[in-house]
Scaffold this motif. Structure first.
Motif, short mmCIF file in Angstrom:
data_model
loop_
_atom_site.label_atom_id
_atom_site.label_comp_id
_atom_site.label_asym_id
_atom_site.label_seq_id
_atom_site.Cartn_x
_atom_site.Cartn_y
_atom_site.Cartn_z
N LYS A 60 0.80 -1.23 0.00
CA LYS A 60 0.00 0.00 0.00
C LYS A 60 0.83 1.28 0.00
O LYS A 60 0.31 2.35 -0.25
N GLN A 61 2.15 1.15 0.29
CA GLN A 61 2.95 2.40 0.41
C GLN A 61 3.75 2.73 -0.83
O GLN A 61 4.58 3.63 -0.82
N LEU A 62 3.52 1.99 -1.91
CA LEU A 62 4.35 2.20 -3.11
C LEU A 62 4.11 3.58 -3.71
O LEU A 62 2.97 3.97 -3.96
N GLN A 63 5.21 4.27 -3.99
CA GLN A 63 5.09 5.57 -4.68
C GLN A 63 5.13 5.36 -6.19
O GLN A 63 4.41 6.00 -6.92
N ASN A 64 6.00 4.46 -6.63
CA ASN A 64 6.18 4.25 -8.08
C ASN A 64 6.22 2.78 -8.43
O ASN A 64 6.88 1.99 -7.76
N LEU A 65 5.51 2.45 -9.51
CA LEU A 65 5.61 1.11 -10.10
C LEU A 65 6.49 1.28 -11.34
O LEU A 65 6.07 1.92 -12.31
N PHE A 66 7.71 0.76 -11.30
CA PHE A 66 8.60 0.84 -12.46
C PHE A 66 8.36 -0.40 -13.31
O PHE A 66 8.74 -1.52 -12.92
N ASN A 67 7.73 -0.20 -14.46
CA ASN A 67 7.36 -1.30 -15.34
C ASN A 67 8.58 -1.71 -16.17
O ASN A 67 9.25 -0.85 -16.73
N ILE A 68 8.86 -3.02 -16.26
CA ILE A 68 10.04 -3.41 -17.08
C ILE A 68 9.64 -3.68 -18.54
O ILE A 68 10.13 -4.60 -19.18
N GLY A 69 8.74 -2.86 -19.03
CA GLY A 69 8.34 -2.90 -20.43
C GLY A 69 7.84 -1.52 -20.81
O GLY A 69 7.70 -0.63 -19.95
N ALA A 70 7.54 -1.37 -22.12
CA ALA A 70 7.01 -0.09 -22.60
C ALA A 70 5.50 -0.02 -22.40
O ALA A 70 4.95 1.01 -22.01
N GLY A 71 4.81 -1.12 -22.67
CA GLY A 71 3.34 -1.15 -22.60
C GLY A 71 2.88 -1.32 -21.16
O GLY A 71 3.40 -2.18 -20.44
N VAL A 72 1.89 -0.52 -20.77
CA VAL A 72 1.44 -0.56 -19.37
C VAL A 72 -0.01 -1.04 -19.26
O VAL A 72 -0.64 -0.88 -18.21
N ASP A 73 -0.53 -1.63 -20.33
CA ASP A 73 -1.94 -2.05 -20.33
C ASP A 73 -2.24 -3.04 -19.21
O ASP A 73 -3.31 -2.98 -18.60
N ALA A 74 -1.31 -3.94 -18.89
CA ALA A 74 -1.57 -4.94 -17.83
C ALA A 74 -1.69 -4.25 -16.48
O ALA A 74 -2.48 -4.66 -15.63
N LEU A 75 -0.91 -3.18 -16.27
CA LEU A 75 -0.98 -2.46 -15.00
C LEU A 75 -2.27 -1.67 -14.88
O LEU A 75 -2.87 -1.59 -13.81
N LEU A 76 -2.69 -1.11 -16.00
CA LEU A 76 -3.90 -0.27 -15.96
C LEU A 76 -5.17 -1.10 -15.83
O LEU A 76 -6.24 -0.55 -15.60
N PRO A 300 11.84 15.67 -11.61
CA PRO A 300 10.89 14.90 -12.42
C PRO A 300 11.60 13.82 -13.24
O PRO A 300 12.78 13.98 -13.59
N ILE A 301 10.88 12.73 -13.55
CA ILE A 301 11.48 11.66 -14.35
C ILE A 301 10.69 11.47 -15.65
O ILE A 301 9.49 11.74 -15.71
N GLU A 302 11.39 10.94 -16.65
CA GLU A 302 10.77 10.62 -17.95
C GLU A 302 9.95 9.34 -17.81
O GLU A 302 10.33 8.45 -17.04
N GLY A 303 8.88 9.26 -18.56
CA GLY A 303 8.17 7.98 -18.65
C GLY A 303 7.03 7.81 -17.66
O GLY A 303 6.50 6.71 -17.51
N ARG A 304 6.64 8.91 -16.96
CA ARG A 304 5.48 8.82 -16.07
C ARG A 304 4.24 8.64 -16.94
O ARG A 304 4.01 9.40 -17.88
N VAL A 305 3.45 7.62 -16.64
CA VAL A 305 2.28 7.31 -17.46
C VAL A 305 1.09 8.15 -17.02
O VAL A 305 0.87 8.34 -15.82
N ASP A 306 0.35 8.64 -18.01
CA ASP A 306 -0.91 9.35 -17.72
C ASP A 306 -1.99 8.27 -17.59
O ASP A 306 -2.39 7.66 -18.59
N LYS A 307 -2.44 8.00 -16.37
CA LYS A 307 -3.33 6.85 -16.14
C LYS A 307 -4.70 7.04 -16.79
O LYS A 307 -5.37 6.07 -17.10
N VAL A 308 -5.10 8.28 -17.00
CA VAL A 308 -6.39 8.51 -17.65
C VAL A 308 -6.28 8.27 -19.16
O VAL A 308 -7.09 7.57 -19.77
N ARG A 309 -5.22 8.80 -19.75
CA ARG A 309 -4.99 8.66 -21.21
C ARG A 309 -4.67 7.20 -21.55
O ARG A 309 -4.97 6.72 -22.63
N GLY A 310 -3.99 6.52 -20.61
CA GLY A 310 -3.73 5.09 -20.79
C GLY A 310 -2.37 4.75 -21.36
O GLY A 310 -2.11 3.61 -21.72
N TYR A 311 -1.47 5.72 -21.45
CA TYR A 311 -0.10 5.44 -21.91
C TYR A 311 0.83 6.56 -21.49
O TYR A 311 0.36 7.58 -21.01
#
Ligand code: NAP
Ligand code: GLV
Length: 311
Positions: A60-76, A300-311
């Motif tokens: 529950k305390q995670l600030q960031n999920l660093f995905n080891i891929g480009a596509g984040v559909d499984a996370l969303l 700030p870091i590159e690659g933060r996903v816009d969760k509403v836009r979906g990528y």
């Protein structure tokens, strides 16, 4: 700094070792579901690929999920707390692999190498009329981190290249089309269609009959994004009707592709097992470790996903 590693179908050992070298002093471990009554150890950040909902519910305390891929559909597809950020991998060696794959597929079709392969098997010495390069326009759906590099790579072979994206792009020598309004013109100008879109509510099933039949006659499809972009039966029908000449597919609605799927035995379809741009461990560790250090510097870091836009 506490980091938990939860990557489905990935052996953890070398990843953990790499992060310990890249981030001295880090406390990093592989996630195991806590036993009933046991208090879970909570991390600040996670390195993930397709984690289960139980992982998110526990950590529950995670600030960031660093995905080891480009596509984040499984996370969303998971229920994520609003404060939990998703950070995608930015290239990390993928754009070169993707460029190799797409250029190979385009050239294979342009130079009719599959037909020469059949001739080899039949011991037949047979010339074919050269295809005309100017009639072989390649259209790339998606002009982000990967699509823009693929568009640049294709130009080395002097194919006409167009891209389609949400916002206009300026890529030397490439024509940019944007939004739903310009999609028909983009499709009509395309002989080889390359899909490099993220899977979102807006792009799911975009490779359907209505769109594919707007492509030029004898069109070729290269799907390297996600299987759920493609309506499988629509492709099969258009191949059988002769509107489309073939397809090279790397991604499927169900992976591994089921043994009884019609794609396996179709003479005009080539299949690879979701391998067009693999996650490279060393490059990915270096990128994620650098982003974690940047987070701790408050930048700030590159690659933060816009969760509403979906990528
Ligand atoms: P990205 O940087 O997020 O780029 C996505 C592109 O798609 C952007 O140009 C974006 O437009 C465009 N786009 C998104 N939604 C759109 C819409 N509704 N209409 C028009 N354009 C839209 O992603 P990437 O790193 O290039 O990766 C693309 C996808 O490739 C990933 O999401 C993943 O699914 C897939 N992939 C597959 C493999 C494999 O091995 N098969 C490996 C890596 C990645 P804007 O630029 O205007 O925002
Ligand atoms: C692979 O499919 C990725 O999204 O990185």
């Amino acid at each position: 700094m506490k980091i938990v590693f939860c990557c489905t179908n990935t052996k953890a050992d070398l990843w953990l070792e790499g992060f310990r070298l890249a981030l001295p002093g880090v406390d990093i471990w592989e996630w195991q579901a806590a036993e009933a009554g046991q208090t879970p150890k909570l991390a600040d950040h996670a390195v993930v690929w397709s984690p289960p909902q139980a992982f998110i519910d526990e950590q529950k305390q995670l600030q960031n999920l660093f995905n080891i891929g480009a596509g984040v559909d499984a996370l969303l597809r998971l229920q994520l707390p609003a404060a939990m950020n998703i950070v995608r991998l930015n290239d990390a060696g993928m754009s070169m692999q993707m460029s190799e794959y797409v250029c190979h597929a385009v050239i294979r079709q342009f130079r009719e190498f599959d037909d020469y392969q059949s001739d080899t098997q039949a011991q037949r010495w047979s010339y074919r009329k050269p295809s005309v390069r100017s009639e072989f326009a390649v259209g790339v759906l998606g002009a982000g981190v990967l699509g823009s590099k693929v568009a640049e790579a294709l130009q080395q072979f002097q194919f006409p290249v167009n891209v389609w994206s949400r916002s206009a792009k300026q890529i030397q020598g490439v024509k940019s089309f944007t939004g739903q309004v310009q999609l028909p013109d983009f499709l009509k100008a395309t002989r080889v269609l390359v899909n490099l879109l993220p899977l979102t509510a807006e792009t799911e099933n975009i490779l359907n009959r209505a769109n594919l039949q707007q492509l030029q006659k004898n069109a070729y499809l290269i799907n390297v994004a996600r299987g759920r972009h493609l309506v499988d039966q629509d492709l099969l029908d258009l191949l059988d009707e002769g509107h489309m000449a073939g397809a090279m597919l790397d991604v499927f609605r169900v992976e591994p592709l089921p043994q009884d799927h019609a794609f396996w035995k179709h003479p005009k379809i080539s299949i690879t097992p979701h391998t067009s741009a693999r996650t490279l461990r060393d490059e990915s560790i270096a990128q994620i470790a650098s982003k974690i250090q940047t987070v701790y510097q408050g930048l700030p870091i590159e690659g933060r996903v816009d969760k509403v836009r979906g990528y």
